[in-house]
Structures are given as C-alpha cells and as structure tokens.
Design a protein around this motif. Structure first.
Motif, PDB file in Angstrom:
ATOM      1  N   ASP A   1       0.856  -1.189   0.000  1.00 10.81           N
ATOM      2  CA  ASP A   1       0.000   0.000   0.000  1.00 10.81           C
ATOM      3  C   ASP A   1       0.893   1.240   0.000  1.00 10.81           C
TER       4      ASP A   1
ATOM      5  N   ARG B   1       0.165   4.224   0.137  1.00 10.55           N
ATOM      6  CA  ARG B   1      -0.364   5.337   0.917  1.00 10.55           C
ATOM      7  C   ARG B   1       0.233   5.387   2.313  1.00 10.55           C
TER       8      ARG B   1
ATOM      9  N   ARG C   1      -1.019  -8.388   7.790  1.00 11.26           N
ATOM     10  CA  ARG C   1      -0.498  -7.066   7.428  1.00 11.26           C
ATOM     11  C   ARG C   1       0.830  -6.838   8.136  1.00 11.26           C
TER      12      ARG C   1
ATOM     13  N   CYS D   1      -5.767  -1.352  -3.416  1.00  9.43           N
ATOM     14  CA  CYS D   1      -5.906  -0.191  -2.543  1.00  9.43           C
ATOM     15  C   CYS D   1      -7.002   0.716  -3.066  1.00  9.43           C
TER      16      CYS D   1
ATOM     17  N   LEU E   1      -9.536  -0.687   1.391  1.00  9.74           N
ATOM     18  CA  LEU E   1      -9.017  -1.807   0.618  1.00  9.74           C
ATOM     19  C   LEU E   1     -10.175  -2.521  -0.065  1.00  9.74           C
TER      20      LEU E   1
ATOM     21  N   ARG F   1      -8.173  -0.585   6.819  1.00 11.77           N
ATOM     22  CA  ARG F   1      -6.924  -1.341   6.681  1.00 11.77           C
ATOM     23  C   ARG F   1      -7.108  -2.817   7.022  1.00 11.77           C
TER      24      ARG F   1
END
Length: 362
Positions: free
Chosen positions: A41, A43, A62, A101, A110, A125
C-alpha cells in the motif's frame, strides 16, 4: 523507482530488494504456506498477504511500515446463506484472489476479490470487511460460472485514480463490471468481448465472458487491457467498449497482462498454448510487447528458457514497476525472471522457487 518486490508462492512469500542496481532475495515470510496474493500500500507503506490454509481457511496478514512483524487481521467473510436461497453457490470464502488499494483520498480503504465471485470492501486497513451486496445480489450473477475453478472468481480490481468511487472489476466467468458510485450500483462493462466457448447466440453476452486479467494504465486511466480466454482486448474509453486485438504473435491465449503505468499503449503479455496444453508455445518462453496500442508486437525471448520449458505464468504472475521499465515474472514451475529494460532482456532470479501465484513491486 521501486526498490522492493514480492513473489507470492505455494510455499511462502519471498521479498526481493534492489541494492546498487542488483536484485537479491532479502527475506521470506510464511514459509511452507500458500500465499495467494500480496499487496503493498503506497499510501502508508503497509503490505498485505493473503493465505489459503485449506482446512483452516483463508487468512489475511499485514506488516506495517518500519516493522518486521506480520499481524493477522480480519479476513473477508460471506454472510450466512438463507435456507430457502436458490443460489447454488456455496457462500464460503475459498480464497482471496485479488487485493487493491482504494484511492489516494481514501486512506485505509481496501478492496478484495474472492472465490466464489465476491467483492469485499474494508474502510479500516482490513480490520473489518463488508461484502459488496449490490454486486453479489445482481440478478446477472446467476449467469456466472467457473472457468479454471468450479465457481466464479473475482481476480481484477481497477480503481480509477481520478475518482475513487469509479471501480472496474473482472470476473471469471462473469465478465467485467463497473461502478461509478463507490459500489452502490453496478453495470456490465464487457461490450465487445467474445466467448467462443459458448453457443454462437451467446458469444457476445457480457455476463458470461472470461477475462483472465484486466489492468488499467493509471497515467492514462481511460485505457485498459484484458487478457481474455479467447484473445486480447483493449479499451480506450474506460471500458465502455472493448476492441479485439487480432494480429497477435505466437498465441492470443494467456493469463497475465501488465500495462505501462503512464503509457496506456504499452502492454506486455505471456502467450501460451490454449486449454488442453497450457505451456509456452513450442515449449519456449516468450513475452510479447506492444508500444502502439496493439497495432504491432515484439516477441521478447532474450534470457528466457527456449528449450523444454513448460512454465505457465498465472494471472498475477507478471508485473511492471512504476518506472515503466522494470518487469518481474514468476511461473508455476518455480522460475523467476526480471528485466530492467522493458523486457528486451531478462535475467534469471531463480529456477527452483515454489509455484508462483502473484508478483508485485512496492
């Protein structure tokens, strides 16, 4: 310039790092476990990994920016199907086939595409997920059916960088679908595609097309490419219409497609023999590239195995970095190759990885 890449395989996730211009394997996660998808990701620097653990189900993890630790987070989950439902599909998550994303203006959002054909959205997330019921409940879904799997699968998610509420998805075998309101409503977006595996009177039906992979050029987002079961298609008007590319070298069959991030006329494919023999044409691996919107192609072989090669590249097994020149490719038989000049030449990274499901840069 991307200096990291990942290869998701049947037996783990492999991380590559570029140092002083050279790519090396740097780390491994989930060794021995099937990793079906990986998503960095940009971002916030997090990376997501989807696992398919058989009896234990699909899992999602994650790793946050700056951390070496992976944390298990919530995986998408289908609602309980009502006992009187006429839907023959089992509402059970088989595995996560795609991750994407949300837009830059949607931090934490997401998208996940799954077997059996569901699209999920997370606003936080991956802490929670909701099935996009507007697509799942579409009457046309009753026409969808399995291609390589025995149930439909949602494998491509293309978020428009100009408008995060505009998303196009690809389904095998259910065609392409588009929303302009963040998923509140959907309409078919496969006009022009053709399915020769269907009776002639249904070959043009948008609801039963088998796109193997759909990608969008973020720098010219009206331009999309599709590697379909029956050929290669291109759209120059944001998926409203698709035009078949007829003059394709070697074979118009394959699974993977990658598009230049800024030039929607440049795309790469990996041709294969169709259906009964899913191997490279003449058992010699090649990548084809167009730089003029499909009017012509180059066949790129330098550095790729040209004898006794039976490697197949899955849908997500080919990726191009944000520099538009660096390409990564990995196969079902453990080969991995990298090009730093748009595919003109390739270097072998490994010949004995586990079967590869997906590759990406980040």
């Amino acid at each position: 310039m991307s200096d990291r890449a990942w290869i998701a395989t049947r037996k783990g996730l492999f991380e590559l790092v570029r140092r002083a211009g050279k790519w090396d394997f740097a780390a491994t996660a989930f060794l021995g476990e099937p990793v079906t998808m990986v998503l960095p990701d940009p971002r916030d620097g997090a990376i997501y990994a989807a696992l398919s653990l058989g009896h234990f189900g699909a899992k999602l993890h994650r790793r946050d920016a700056g951390s070496e630790q992976w944390t298990e987070i919530t995986a998408p989950s289908y609602p309980i199907k009502q006992a009187d439902s006429a839907d023959p599909v089992d509402w059970t998550l088989r595995f996560i086939w795609s991750l994407a994303c949300g837009g830059a203006d949607e931090p934490g959002v997401l998208w996940a595409g799954t077997l059996p054909g569901g699209l999920f959205r997370s606003p936080d997330r991956g802490a929670s997920w909701a099935l996009v019921e507007s697509l799942w409940d579409a009457p046309e879904r009753s026409e969808w059916f399995g291609g390589g799997y025995d149930v439909p699968g949602l494998h491509s998610i293309c978020v428009d960088p100009r408008d995060s509420r505009h998303v196009l998805v690809g389904v095998s075998c259910g065609g392409a679908w588009v929303t302009h309101d963040g998923g509140a409503s959907w309409s078919p977006s496969a006009k022009g595609m053709r399915a020769t595996y269907m009776p002639p009177e249904r070959a043009d039906d948008q609801r039963i097309q088998d796109p193997h992979r759909i990608v969008r050029a973020n720098g010219s987002p009206d331009k999309l490419w599709c590697q379909h079961h029956n050929g290669i298609w291109r759209s120059a008007n944001d998926g409203v219409d698709w035009q078949e590319i007829n003059e394709v070298p070697l074979s118009n069959f394959g699974f993977a497609v990658a598009v230049h991030p800024n030039d929607g006329d440049t795309a790469w494919f990996v041709p294969a023999v169709a259906d009964q023999r899913r191997i490279p044409v003449d058992a010699a691996l090649a990548v084809t590239r167009t730089v003029d919107g499909g009017r012509s192609f180059s066949v790129l072989r330098n550095g790729l195995p040209q004898q006794h090669c039976y490697d197949l590249i899955y849908r997500h097994g080919l990726a191009v970095a944000d520099d538009g020149r660096t390409l990564l490719m990995a196969s079902t038989t453990g080969g991995a190759w990298l090009s730093d000049n748009g595919g003109d030449t390739w270097q072998t990274l490994s010949g004995n990885l586990p079967p590869a499901y997906a590759v990406c840069f980040g």
